[in-house]
Design a protein around this motif. Structure first.
Motif, PDB file in Angstrom:
ATOM      1  N   ILE A   1      18.153  39.642  65.768  1.00 28.22           N
ATOM      2  CA  ILE A   1      18.226  39.976  67.190  1.00 28.22           C
ATOM      3  C   ILE A   1      16.924  40.654  67.612  1.00 28.22           C
ATOM      4  O   ILE A   1      16.277  40.271  68.590  1.00 28.22           O
ATOM      5  N   SER A   2      16.550  41.668  66.862  1.00 32.03           N
ATOM      6  CA  SER A   2      15.309  42.397  67.176  1.00 32.03           C
ATOM      7  C   SER A   2      14.092  41.487  67.078  1.00 32.03           C
ATOM      8  O   SER A   2      13.197  41.531  67.932  1.00 32.03           O
ATOM      9  N   ALA A   3      14.063  40.648  66.050  1.00 34.13           N
ATOM     10  CA  ALA A   3      12.907  39.778  65.830  1.00 34.13           C
ATOM     11  C   ALA A   3      12.723  38.797  66.977  1.00 34.13           C
ATOM     12  O   ALA A   3      11.598  38.590  67.465  1.00 34.13           O
TER      13      ALA A   3
ATOM     14  N   GLY B   1      23.917  45.460  72.627  1.00 38.40           N
ATOM     15  CA  GLY B   1      23.151  46.033  73.732  1.00 38.40           C
ATOM     16  C   GLY B   1      22.189  47.100  73.267  1.00 38.40           C
ATOM     17  O   GLY B   1      21.033  47.157  73.689  1.00 38.40           O
ATOM     18  N   ALA B   2      22.656  47.964  72.369  1.00 37.82           N
ATOM     19  CA  ALA B   2      21.804  49.027  71.836  1.00 37.82           C
ATOM     20  C   ALA B   2      20.630  48.449  71.047  1.00 37.82           C
ATOM     21  O   ALA B   2      19.484  48.914  71.173  1.00 37.82           O
TER      22      ALA B   2
ATOM     23  N   MET C   1      23.332  51.912  79.741  1.00 37.50           N
ATOM     24  CA  MET C   1      22.211  51.023  79.442  1.00 37.50           C
ATOM     25  C   MET C   1      21.071  51.276  80.429  1.00 37.50           C
ATOM     26  O   MET C   1      21.290  51.432  81.632  1.00 37.50           O
ATOM     27  N   ARG C   2      19.854  51.302  79.900  1.00 41.43           N
ATOM     28  CA  ARG C   2      18.702  51.583  80.760  1.00 41.43           C
ATOM     29  C   ARG C   2      18.161  50.324  81.429  1.00 41.43           C
ATOM     30  O   ARG C   2      17.398  50.408  82.380  1.00 41.43           O
ATOM     31  N   ILE C   3      18.530  49.145  80.920  1.00 41.39           N
ATOM     32  CA  ILE C   3      18.027  47.887  81.475  1.00 41.39           C
ATOM     33  C   ILE C   3      19.104  47.241  82.342  1.00 41.39           C
ATOM     34  O   ILE C   3      20.284  47.560  82.235  1.00 41.39           O
ATOM     35  N   PRO C   4      18.714  46.328  83.232  1.00 46.60           N
ATOM     36  CA  PRO C   4      19.687  45.671  84.113  1.00 46.60           C
ATOM     37  C   PRO C   4      20.746  44.905  83.320  1.00 46.60           C
ATOM     38  O   PRO C   4      20.433  44.228  82.337  1.00 46.60           O
TER      39      PRO C   4
END
Length: 392
Positions: free
Chosen positions: A124-126, A151-152, A190-193
């Protein structure tokens, strides 16, 4: 409201794209002078602004890292499925080829087996970092049950947009088997939309908007590869769904002064369908089949619905649409096919010019008529020869 379908039971008449038409305006505008940008609000930052009101669906046959990068650089937004082959396999291309090559009789069982492999958090991160490193906007998607977890991870990896997507979205989900997502808390923390979907109703759209998402996806079962309407009997034709949810958006804005865009998702394979969705009240649209035809799409001319690999009740199928042109051609032309599946942006701007709309907000006020003969009137030769508007 509605018509009697039997004793003591009424049903509303609803409409899809093939049953309506847009009426030309009293003035016309040069298509090069209309504004089709749309915006997604962010917390403590300027809104994300997109040059074209089109998103690519979070389907494995449509969006991978390369496609998401190309779509972003062309002014749109592509959503990567965090529960697909891109995050389950280090080498997804090999898996995708197996899906493409599979026999029709074996495809559902193969998909069920492929999607049993667990999602790998490091992938996911990659994938998100690969999109960001390419200078693109990264949007990703998961089902509500995995939203808190994924989400995190996505936010930490630098994702710009997170989509919480399910067959039917509600605020009040009841389950004794697992903890339901607290949508209001999730949107707040969550900080993003956050984009939430999918829904088709006025009341539930209002309830979702009250939880604080940046946008709402509209549509249950209209996708070309989706079989939910046949398997479950659920759905509302997209014209009626869009109009109802646009009314909820406008009522919510009047009440709170907060504008939450709606995104019509599914059922649009041609420019005319996209134009009708926007005129019915959508701020943007999410498209799958049209982009599955792009040379850049990982499915190489095939795609399948997100619920296709369900272990017990598949609600999708693999379909072949063929690879007909580049992503740029599909969005901006020049069109090399006569069925309206290329130059989607040109279709939008030309239609807006013909109805006299300078912006999408003005386009949403276009006069609409019920016109079930709009695609067949005078088109006998096209239908017989399977060209132009006679193609499916």
């Amino acid at each position: 409201m509605g018509m009697w379908i039997g004793r003591n039971r009424k049903a509303r008449v609803t409409y899809g794209f093939d049953e309506i038409a847009l009426v030309p305006g009293r003035i016309t505008i040069n298509p090069n002078e209309v504004d089709i940008t749309w915006r997604l609000a962010r917390k403590n930052a300027e809104p994300l602004e997109f040059k074209i009101p089109i998103l690519a669906s979070a389907m494995d046959g449509v969006v991978d890292v390369k496609f998401a990068t190309a779509m972003s650089k062309l002014g749109g937004l592509a959503v990567l499925n965090l529960e697909g082959v891109q995050t389950r396999y280090k080498n997804p291309d090999e898996v995708l080829q197996k899906i493409v090559d599979a026999d029709k009789a074996e495809i559902t069982a193969l998909l069920q087996k492929i999607y049993q492999e667990p999602v790998q958090e490091d992938l996911i991160s990659a994938r998100i970092r690969q999109i960001k490193d390419a200078g693109a906007i990264a949007a990703v998607s998961s089902i509500p049950q995995r939203a808190r977890e994924f989400g995190a991870i996505a936010e930490e990896a630098g994702a710009d947009v997170f989509v919480v997507q399910s067959t039917v979205s509600t605020v009040k989900h009841i389950s004794s088997e697992y903890q339901s997502l607290d949508l209001e808390k999730f949107c707040r923390e969550m900080r993003i939309p956050i984009i939430v979907g999918n829904t088709v109703g006025y009341d539930v759209t209002l309830e979702i908007m009250e939880c604080g998402p940046a946008a709402v996806l509209i549509g249950v079962g209209p996708g070309a590869a989706c079989t939910s309407r046949g398997v479950l009997g659920l759905g509302v034709p997209q014209v009626t769904a869009t109009v109802d949810c646009a009314a909820a958006r406008d009522a919510f804005f009047k009440k709170t002064s907060r504008y939450v865009p709606i995104i019509t998702d599914g059922g649009m394979s041609k420019g005319g369908d996209v134009c009708k969705a926007l005129a019915c009240g959508a701020d943007s649209v999410m498209v799958g089949s049209a982009f599955a035809k792009a040379h850049e799409a990982p499915g190489t001319g095939y795609h399948w619905g997100m619920a296709t690999p369900h272990a017990n009740l598949p609600r999708g199928t693999r379909i072949k649409v063929g690879a007909t042109g580049s992503l740029k051609q599909i969005l901006f032309g020049p069109a090399e096919v006569d069925d309206g599946s290329q130059n989607l942006v040109g279709a939008i701007t030309t239609c807006m010019g013909n109805v006299g709309a300078r912006t999408i907000a003005e386009f949403q006020q276009t006069e609409i008529i019920i016109a079930p003969s709009i695609k067949t009137e005078g088109k006998l030769f096209q239908t017989v020869q399977s060209v132009g508007m006679g193609t499916r």
